[in-house]
Design a protein around this motif. Sequence first.
Motif, PDB file in Angstrom:
ATOM      1  N   ILE A  67     -22.961  -3.928  39.105  1.00 26.13           N
ATOM      2  CA  ILE A  67     -24.014  -4.932  39.136  1.00 26.13           C
ATOM      3  C   ILE A  67     -23.675  -5.971  40.195  1.00 26.13           C
ATOM      4  O   ILE A  67     -22.519  -6.356  40.355  1.00 26.13           O
ATOM      5  N   SER A  68     -24.677  -6.389  40.915  1.00 26.85           N
ATOM      6  CA  SER A  68     -24.491  -7.455  41.894  1.00 26.85           C
ATOM      7  C   SER A  68     -24.604  -8.794  41.194  1.00 26.85           C
ATOM      8  O   SER A  68     -25.370  -8.954  40.252  1.00 26.85           O
ATOM      9  N   ALA A  69     -23.818  -9.738  41.654  1.00 20.52           N
ATOM     10  CA  ALA A  69     -23.854 -11.084  41.091  1.00 20.52           C
ATOM     11  C   ALA A  69     -23.830 -12.082  42.238  1.00 20.52           C
ATOM     12  O   ALA A  69     -23.431 -11.767  43.351  1.00 20.52           O
ATOM     13  N   ARG A  70     -24.276 -13.274  41.942  1.00 21.77           N
ATOM     14  CA  ARG A  70     -24.270 -14.321  42.964  1.00 21.77           C
ATOM     15  C   ARG A  70     -23.470 -15.513  42.471  1.00 21.77           C
ATOM     16  O   ARG A  70     -23.351 -15.745  41.270  1.00 21.77           O
ATOM     17  N   VAL A  71     -22.933 -16.258  43.385  1.00 26.34           N
ATOM     18  CA  VAL A  71     -22.176 -17.459  43.059  1.00 26.34           C
ATOM     19  C   VAL A  71     -23.174 -18.584  42.852  1.00 26.34           C
ATOM     20  O   VAL A  71     -23.976 -18.890  43.740  1.00 26.34           O
ATOM     21  N   VAL A  72     -23.138 -19.191  41.677  1.00 28.09           N
ATOM     22  CA  VAL A  72     -24.066 -20.289  41.391  1.00 28.09           C
ATOM     23  C   VAL A  72     -23.353 -21.631  41.328  1.00 28.09           C
ATOM     24  O   VAL A  72     -24.010 -22.678  41.339  1.00 28.09           O
ATOM     25  N   LYS A  73     -22.020 -21.601  41.282  1.00 29.08           N
ATOM     26  CA  LYS A  73     -21.275 -22.855  41.259  1.00 29.08           C
ATOM     27  C   LYS A  73     -19.870 -22.617  41.785  1.00 29.08           C
ATOM     28  O   LYS A  73     -19.263 -21.581  41.524  1.00 29.08           O
ATOM     29  N   VAL A  74     -19.366 -23.577  42.530  1.00 25.36           N
ATOM     30  CA  VAL A  74     -17.981 -23.546  42.996  1.00 25.36           C
ATOM     31  C   VAL A  74     -17.267 -24.723  42.348  1.00 25.36           C
ATOM     32  O   VAL A  74     -17.677 -25.877  42.507  1.00 25.36           O
ATOM     33  N   LEU A  80     -15.091 -19.532  41.232  1.00 22.45           N
ATOM     34  CA  LEU A  80     -16.521 -19.307  41.404  1.00 22.45           C
ATOM     35  C   LEU A  80     -17.157 -18.930  40.071  1.00 22.45           C
ATOM     36  O   LEU A  80     -16.632 -18.068  39.353  1.00 22.45           O
ATOM     37  N   PHE A  81     -18.288 -19.532  39.756  1.00 20.04           N
ATOM     38  CA  PHE A  81     -19.056 -19.132  38.580  1.00 20.04           C
ATOM     39  C   PHE A  81     -20.135 -18.183  39.066  1.00 20.04           C
ATOM     40  O   PHE A  81     -20.955 -18.534  39.917  1.00 20.04           O
ATOM     41  N   ILE A  82     -20.120 -16.951  38.548  1.00 20.80           N
ATOM     42  CA  ILE A  82     -21.064 -15.927  39.006  1.00 20.80           C
ATOM     43  C   ILE A  82     -22.057 -15.567  37.905  1.00 20.80           C
ATOM     44  O   ILE A  82     -21.753 -15.684  36.720  1.00 20.80           O
ATOM     45  N   SER A 100     -22.050 -12.877  33.398  1.00 28.79           N
ATOM     46  CA  SER A 100     -21.678 -14.155  33.993  1.00 28.79           C
ATOM     47  C   SER A 100     -20.210 -14.410  33.685  1.00 28.79           C
ATOM     48  O   SER A 100     -19.645 -13.823  32.756  1.00 28.79           O
ATOM     49  N   GLY A 101     -19.597 -15.271  34.465  1.00 23.58           N
ATOM     50  CA  GLY A 101     -18.198 -15.609  34.245  1.00 23.58           C
ATOM     51  C   GLY A 101     -17.599 -16.316  35.441  1.00 23.58           C
ATOM     52  O   GLY A 101     -18.293 -16.626  36.420  1.00 23.58           O
ATOM     53  N   ILE A 102     -16.313 -16.574  35.342  1.00 23.18           N
ATOM     54  CA  ILE A 102     -15.592 -17.315  36.381  1.00 23.18           C
ATOM     55  C   ILE A 102     -14.623 -16.369  37.081  1.00 23.18           C
ATOM     56  O   ILE A 102     -13.865 -15.644  36.429  1.00 23.18           O
ATOM     57  N   SER A 116     -14.022  -6.135  36.095  1.00 25.84           N
ATOM     58  CA  SER A 116     -14.449  -6.965  34.972  1.00 25.84           C
ATOM     59  C   SER A 116     -13.279  -7.615  34.241  1.00 25.84           C
ATOM     60  O   SER A 116     -13.429  -8.695  33.676  1.00 25.84           O
ATOM     61  N   ASP A 117     -12.095  -6.994  34.279  1.00 21.74           N
ATOM     62  CA  ASP A 117     -10.959  -7.623  33.596  1.00 21.74           C
ATOM     63  C   ASP A 117     -10.396  -8.806  34.375  1.00 21.74           C
ATOM     64  O   ASP A 117      -9.495  -9.489  33.913  1.00 21.74           O
ATOM     65  N   ARG A 118     -10.955  -9.079  35.543  1.00 20.89           N
ATOM     66  CA  ARG A 118     -10.559 -10.232  36.358  1.00 20.89           C
ATOM     67  C   ARG A 118     -11.550 -11.391  36.236  1.00 20.89           C
ATOM     68  O   ARG A 118     -11.409 -12.393  36.920  1.00 20.89           O
ATOM     69  N   ILE A 119     -12.553 -11.260  35.402  1.00 20.36           N
ATOM     70  CA  ILE A 119     -13.562 -12.309  35.212  1.00 20.36           C
ATOM     71  C   ILE A 119     -13.243 -13.046  33.919  1.00 20.36           C
ATOM     72  O   ILE A 119     -13.250 -12.458  32.841  1.00 20.36           O
ATOM     73  N   SER A 120     -12.944 -14.336  34.037  1.00 17.07           N
ATOM     74  CA  SER A 120     -12.643 -15.101  32.830  1.00 17.07           C
ATOM     75  C   SER A 120     -13.932 -15.659  32.231  1.00 17.07           C
ATOM     76  O   SER A 120     -14.932 -15.823  32.922  1.00 17.07           O
ATOM     77  N   ASP A 121     -13.880 -15.939  30.948  1.00 17.50           N
ATOM     78  CA  ASP A 121     -15.057 -16.428  30.207  1.00 17.50           C
ATOM     79  C   ASP A 121     -16.268 -15.540  30.467  1.00 17.50           C
ATOM     80  O   ASP A 121     -17.400 -16.025  30.594  1.00 17.50           O
ATOM     81  N   MET A 122     -16.017 -14.246  30.545  1.00 18.86           N
ATOM     82  CA  MET A 122     -17.077 -13.298  30.870  1.00 18.86           C
ATOM     83  C   MET A 122     -18.061 -13.154  29.714  1.00 18.86           C
ATOM     84  O   MET A 122     -17.672 -13.114  28.558  1.00 18.86           O
ATOM     85  N   TYR A 123     -19.308 -13.096  30.061  1.00 19.50           N
ATOM     86  CA  TYR A 123     -20.390 -12.862  29.103  1.00 19.50           C
ATOM     87  C   TYR A 123     -21.168 -11.661  29.603  1.00 19.50           C
ATOM     88  O   TYR A 123     -21.631 -11.628  30.745  1.00 19.50           O
ATOM     89  N   VAL A 124     -21.281 -10.645  28.745  1.00 24.51           N
ATOM     90  CA  VAL A 124     -22.033  -9.443  29.090  1.00 24.51           C
ATOM     91  C   VAL A 124     -23.081  -9.220  28.015  1.00 24.51           C
ATOM     92  O   VAL A 124     -22.778  -9.292  26.828  1.00 24.51           O
TER      93      VAL A 124
END
Length: 151
Positions: A67-74, A80-82, A100-102, A116-124
């Motif tokens: 899935i493609s994601a975009r950075v919405v906050k730095v 990066l929050f994606i 989403s996640g950091i 995906s195991d590198r994304i913290s606070d991940m929400y799927v």
Amino acid sequence: MENISGSGSANSSGSRDSSVDLDFPSPTIMGKQTPNKSPIAGLKAGSKNNFKGTGKTDRKAKLIATISARVVKVYPNGNLFIVGKKIVKINEDEQILKISGIVKPTYIEQDNSVLSDRISDMYVEYNGKGFIADNQKPGWLSRFLVKIWPF
């Protein structure tokens, strides 16, 4: 890429047994005690309460998707929050995948991907809409009755 499984079980039981026995002696008549076969005045009471409960849960899930994601906050530390969303619609049925996640910038691979195991606070979130999704759950009246039924 997520592969999740888990299980749990619980057993509980409780028991309570109580009794009350108030017995008054048999009366004495002309200096002699009457036979005490059963109390003339007395009270007997008893109570028992038993409970036994069991429960079990077992869940397995496997999700493999790109899935493609975009950075919405730095963040000030550079993280990066994606946010990403993918919708696939086939024959009036939709499959919706959201993530989403950091992400730490150093975790971004050369091809601009992140595991995906590198994304913290991940929400799927993975849901479906349409005929197939609607027929995989009970109707609204059944769900309502299950919530309010006291037995």
